[in-house]
Design an enzyme around this catalytic site. Structure first.
Site, PDB file in Angstrom:
ATOM      1  N   HIS A  12     -19.800  11.559  -0.501  1.00  0.00           N
ATOM      2  CA  HIS A  12     -18.499  12.246  -0.384  1.00  0.00           C
ATOM      3  C   HIS A  12     -18.418  13.432  -1.346  1.00  0.00           C
ATOM      4  CE1 HIS A  12     -16.173   9.890   2.442  1.00  0.00           C
ATOM      5  NE2 HIS A  12     -16.394   8.762   1.814  1.00  0.00           N
ATOM      6  N   CYS A  38     -15.286   3.445   6.084  1.00  0.00           N
ATOM      7  CA  CYS A  38     -14.807   4.469   5.153  1.00  0.00           C
ATOM      8  C   CYS A  38     -13.313   4.646   5.338  1.00  0.00           C
ATOM      9  CB  CYS A  38     -15.531   5.787   5.452  1.00  0.00           C
ATOM     10  SG  CYS A  38     -15.028   7.145   4.393  1.00  0.00           S
ATOM     11  N   GLN A  65     -11.973  12.473  -1.237  1.00  0.00           N
ATOM     12  CA  GLN A  65     -11.149  11.885  -0.174  1.00  0.00           C
ATOM     13  C   GLN A  65      -9.652  12.051  -0.420  1.00  0.00           C
ATOM     14  OE1 GLN A  65     -13.587   8.076  -0.466  1.00  0.00           O
ATOM     15  NE2 GLN A  65     -12.897   8.006   1.655  1.00  0.00           N
TER      16      GLN A  65
HETATM   17 NI    NI Z   1     -16.046   6.839   2.454  1.00  0.00          NI
END
Ligand code: NI
Length: 167
Positions: free
Chosen positions: A137, A91, A51
């Site tokens: 992820h 998220c 991320q």
């Molecule tokens: Ni997430």
């Protein structure tokens, strides 16, 4: 304290597959520190390196109410999974979207901690959901992609609208 920019869905970099960490050095320690700072500041309960556009198998999690129980998972692997449970998820890469997702209820995971010690985590509840969400992820999966096509279309439209309003 360094805050890292968080990629937002549907950024294609969220689909990259992370590689295992081979050595826990100062660079990895700095990444962990920066990821934890970024997660706490957001605020969020979990963050995967993917991320923040770093494609290594590193996750930080804190599901405690007191926000002082940081868990670092390096190279996490699911050893076993049992049962099924539906839980509402959100998220940091998909701001403002909360949807119910079905995952394993109970999991057993092996990982290294921030000091490179190997650990086994056996858990259920919120921590189990969070670990599975963050591990997704690392293989380039975002939780909304587990939903029906119709829901995904609605979410895409909502995110598009949010982005237009933010401009
Ligand atoms: Ni997430």
């Amino acid at each position: 304290m360094a805050l890292l920019p968080i990629l937002h869905y549907p950024d294609p970099r969220l689909h990259k597959v992370a590689v295992p960490v081979t050595r826990i050095d100062d660079k990895i320690r700095k990444l962990i520190k920066d990821m934890a700072d970024t997660m706490y500041a957001a605020p969020g309960i979990g963050l995967a390196a993917t991320q923040v556009d770093v494609h290594l198998r590193v996750i930080v999690i804190d599901v405690s109410e007191t926000r002082d129980q940081l868990q670092v998972l390096i190279n996490p692997e699911i050893i076993s999974a049992e049962g099924e449970k539906e839980c509402e998820e959100g998220c940091l890469s998909v701001p403002g979207i909360y949807e119910k997702v079905t995952r394993a209820e109970k999991i057993k995971v092996s990982a290294l901690d921030g000091d490179g010690r190997s650990r086994i985590i056996e858990t259920d509840g919120l921590l189990a959901v969070c670990i599975q969400h963050e591990m997704d992820h690392l293989v380039g999966r975002v939780f909304v992609e587990k939903l029906s096509q119709l829901k995904q279309k609605r979410i895409a439209a909502k995110l598009h609208k949010q982005q237009r309003q933010a401009m």
